[in-house]
Write a protein that holds these residues in place. Sequence first.
Motif, PDB file in Angstrom:
ATOM      1  N   ASN A   1     -16.023 -42.800  -0.965  1.00 52.71           N
ATOM      2  CA  ASN A   1     -16.374 -42.731  -2.387  1.00 52.71           C
ATOM      3  C   ASN A   1     -15.190 -42.381  -3.282  1.00 52.71           C
ATOM      4  O   ASN A   1     -15.272 -42.515  -4.485  1.00 52.71           O
ATOM      5  CB  ASN A   1     -17.514 -41.742  -2.630  1.00 52.71           C
ATOM      6  CG  ASN A   1     -18.867 -42.372  -2.435  1.00 52.71           C
ATOM      7  OD1 ASN A   1     -18.967 -43.530  -2.022  1.00 52.71           O
ATOM      8  ND2 ASN A   1     -19.910 -41.638  -2.721  1.00 52.71           N
ATOM      9  N   GLY A   2     -14.106 -41.914  -2.685  1.00 54.90           N
ATOM     10  CA  GLY A   2     -12.893 -41.658  -3.446  1.00 54.90           C
ATOM     11  C   GLY A   2     -11.953 -42.835  -3.238  1.00 54.90           C
ATOM     12  O   GLY A   2     -11.571 -43.120  -2.112  1.00 54.90           O
TER      13      GLY A   2
ATOM     14  N   GLU B   1     -15.338 -37.495   4.813  1.00 50.90           N
ATOM     15  CA  GLU B   1     -16.019 -36.768   3.744  1.00 50.90           C
ATOM     16  C   GLU B   1     -15.159 -35.577   3.332  1.00 50.90           C
ATOM     17  O   GLU B   1     -14.546 -34.926   4.176  1.00 50.90           O
ATOM     18  CB  GLU B   1     -17.385 -36.288   4.251  1.00 50.90           C
ATOM     19  CG  GLU B   1     -18.204 -35.564   3.213  1.00 50.90           C
ATOM     20  CD  GLU B   1     -19.575 -35.204   3.713  1.00 50.90           C
ATOM     21  OE1 GLU B   1     -20.529 -35.951   3.408  1.00 50.90           O
ATOM     22  OE2 GLU B   1     -19.699 -34.188   4.422  1.00 50.90           O
TER      23      GLU B   1
ATOM     24  N   GLN C   1     -15.340 -31.960   1.756  1.00 51.83           N
ATOM     25  CA  GLN C   1     -16.249 -30.870   1.415  1.00 51.83           C
ATOM     26  C   GLN C   1     -15.457 -29.682   0.902  1.00 51.83           C
ATOM     27  O   GLN C   1     -14.600 -29.145   1.608  1.00 51.83           O
ATOM     28  CB  GLN C   1     -17.045 -30.422   2.644  1.00 51.83           C
ATOM     29  CG  GLN C   1     -18.107 -31.359   3.076  1.00 51.83           C
ATOM     30  CD  GLN C   1     -19.027 -30.713   4.104  1.00 51.83           C
ATOM     31  OE1 GLN C   1     -19.031 -29.504   4.305  1.00 51.83           O
ATOM     32  NE2 GLN C   1     -19.822 -31.528   4.759  1.00 51.83           N
TER      33      GLN C   1
ATOM     34  N   LYS D   1     -20.058 -33.121 -12.848  1.00 56.01           N
ATOM     35  CA  LYS D   1     -20.924 -32.380 -11.928  1.00 56.01           C
ATOM     36  C   LYS D   1     -20.774 -30.887 -12.197  1.00 56.01           C
ATOM     37  O   LYS D   1     -19.679 -30.345 -12.163  1.00 56.01           O
ATOM     38  CB  LYS D   1     -20.523 -32.704 -10.486  1.00 56.01           C
ATOM     39  CG  LYS D   1     -21.229 -31.923  -9.432  1.00 56.01           C
ATOM     40  CD  LYS D   1     -22.639 -32.413  -9.220  1.00 56.01           C
ATOM     41  CE  LYS D   1     -23.254 -31.680  -8.035  1.00 56.01           C
ATOM     42  NZ  LYS D   1     -24.676 -31.718  -8.044  1.00 56.01           N
TER      43      LYS D   1
ATOM     44  N   ILE E   1     -17.364 -35.177  -1.718  1.00 51.84           N
ATOM     45  CA  ILE E   1     -17.110 -36.599  -1.950  1.00 51.84           C
ATOM     46  C   ILE E   1     -17.385 -37.301  -0.634  1.00 51.84           C
ATOM     47  O   ILE E   1     -16.724 -37.036   0.378  1.00 51.84           O
ATOM     48  CB  ILE E   1     -15.672 -36.857  -2.432  1.00 51.84           C
ATOM     49  CG1 ILE E   1     -15.464 -36.192  -3.795  1.00 51.84           C
ATOM     50  CG2 ILE E   1     -15.404 -38.362  -2.504  1.00 51.84           C
ATOM     51  CD1 ILE E   1     -14.090 -36.371  -4.378  1.00 51.84           C
TER      52      ILE E   1
ATOM     53  N   LEU F   1     -14.261 -38.281 -13.138  1.00 51.90           N
ATOM     54  CA  LEU F   1     -15.423 -38.559 -12.298  1.00 51.90           C
ATOM     55  C   LEU F   1     -16.323 -39.552 -13.032  1.00 51.90           C
ATOM     56  O   LEU F   1     -16.388 -39.536 -14.265  1.00 51.90           O
ATOM     57  CB  LEU F   1     -16.210 -37.286 -12.011  1.00 51.90           C
ATOM     58  CG  LEU F   1     -15.498 -36.197 -11.211  1.00 51.90           C
ATOM     59  CD1 LEU F   1     -16.407 -34.977 -11.081  1.00 51.90           C
ATOM     60  CD2 LEU F   1     -15.103 -36.708  -9.841  1.00 51.90           C
TER      61      LEU F   1
ATOM     62  N   LYS G   1      -9.395 -45.826   0.330  1.00 51.80           N
ATOM     63  CA  LYS G   1     -10.576 -44.978   0.175  1.00 51.80           C
ATOM     64  C   LYS G   1     -10.467 -43.812   1.135  1.00 51.80           C
ATOM     65  O   LYS G   1      -9.871 -43.933   2.212  1.00 51.80           O
ATOM     66  CB  LYS G   1     -11.844 -45.782   0.459  1.00 51.80           C
ATOM     67  CG  LYS G   1     -12.067 -46.908  -0.533  1.00 51.80           C
ATOM     68  CD  LYS G   1     -13.332 -47.681  -0.247  1.00 51.80           C
ATOM     69  CE  LYS G   1     -13.516 -48.785  -1.282  1.00 51.80           C
ATOM     70  NZ  LYS G   1     -14.757 -49.527  -1.081  1.00 51.80           N
ATOM     71  N   ASN G   2     -11.066 -42.676   0.741  1.00 48.92           N
ATOM     72  CA  ASN G   2     -11.007 -41.510   1.623  1.00 48.92           C
ATOM     73  C   ASN G   2     -11.634 -41.851   2.975  1.00 48.92           C
ATOM     74  O   ASN G   2     -12.680 -42.462   3.055  1.00 48.92           O
ATOM     75  CB  ASN G   2     -11.660 -40.288   0.982  1.00 48.92           C
ATOM     76  CG  ASN G   2     -13.098 -40.473   0.565  1.00 48.92           C
ATOM     77  OD1 ASN G   2     -13.413 -41.399  -0.176  1.00 48.92           O
ATOM     78  ND2 ASN G   2     -13.972 -39.600   1.036  1.00 48.92           N
TER      79      ASN G   2
ATOM     80  N   VAL H   1     -10.672 -35.170 -11.226  1.00 44.78           N
ATOM     81  CA  VAL H   1     -10.020 -34.788  -9.975  1.00 44.78           C
ATOM     82  C   VAL H   1      -8.546 -35.174 -10.086  1.00 44.78           C
ATOM     83  O   VAL H   1      -8.180 -36.027 -10.898  1.00 44.78           O
ATOM     84  CB  VAL H   1     -10.652 -35.476  -8.742  1.00 44.78           C
ATOM     85  CG1 VAL H   1     -12.084 -35.008  -8.542  1.00 44.78           C
ATOM     86  CG2 VAL H   1     -10.581 -36.991  -8.849  1.00 44.78           C
TER      87      VAL H   1
END
Length: 125
Positions: free
Chosen positions: A119-120, A68, A70, A105, A115, A101, A64-65, A84
């Motif tokens: 969450n990734g 965050e 941005q 969005k 993200i 996704l 997972k990432n 993505v």
Amino acid sequence: MGFSNTTAAAILNDIFRDETIYLALYKSNPTGADTGTEVTGGAYARQLITFATPAIDVGKQTIKNSAEIQFPIATADWGVITHVAIRSALTGGTMIGFGALVTAKTILTGDRFVIALSNGAIKLS
């Protein structure tokens, strides 16, 4: 054929954690042939993505990432982001993997695509 937990973790580490990689946003499915439409213009730029150590999640090795992600604030409409991809370079380069996704969005002028932490995710069994 599935992979052992050890092999799956090694693959995830080798491909996604041992190299510098970038997250790209797409307005269509990039497909395995890398034919999708990536966002362009309006201050868009691919963003560096880093992943935490692989761990078992619902029976699969998962990364997972670890921060965050941005993207810049859009200075023009980017359109509807549906997919993505992880790429090997800030521009050009090779597409390593891609996915849709959960929810598309729409990014308009003044919006920022984000993200959240963890969450990734990429899963490998």
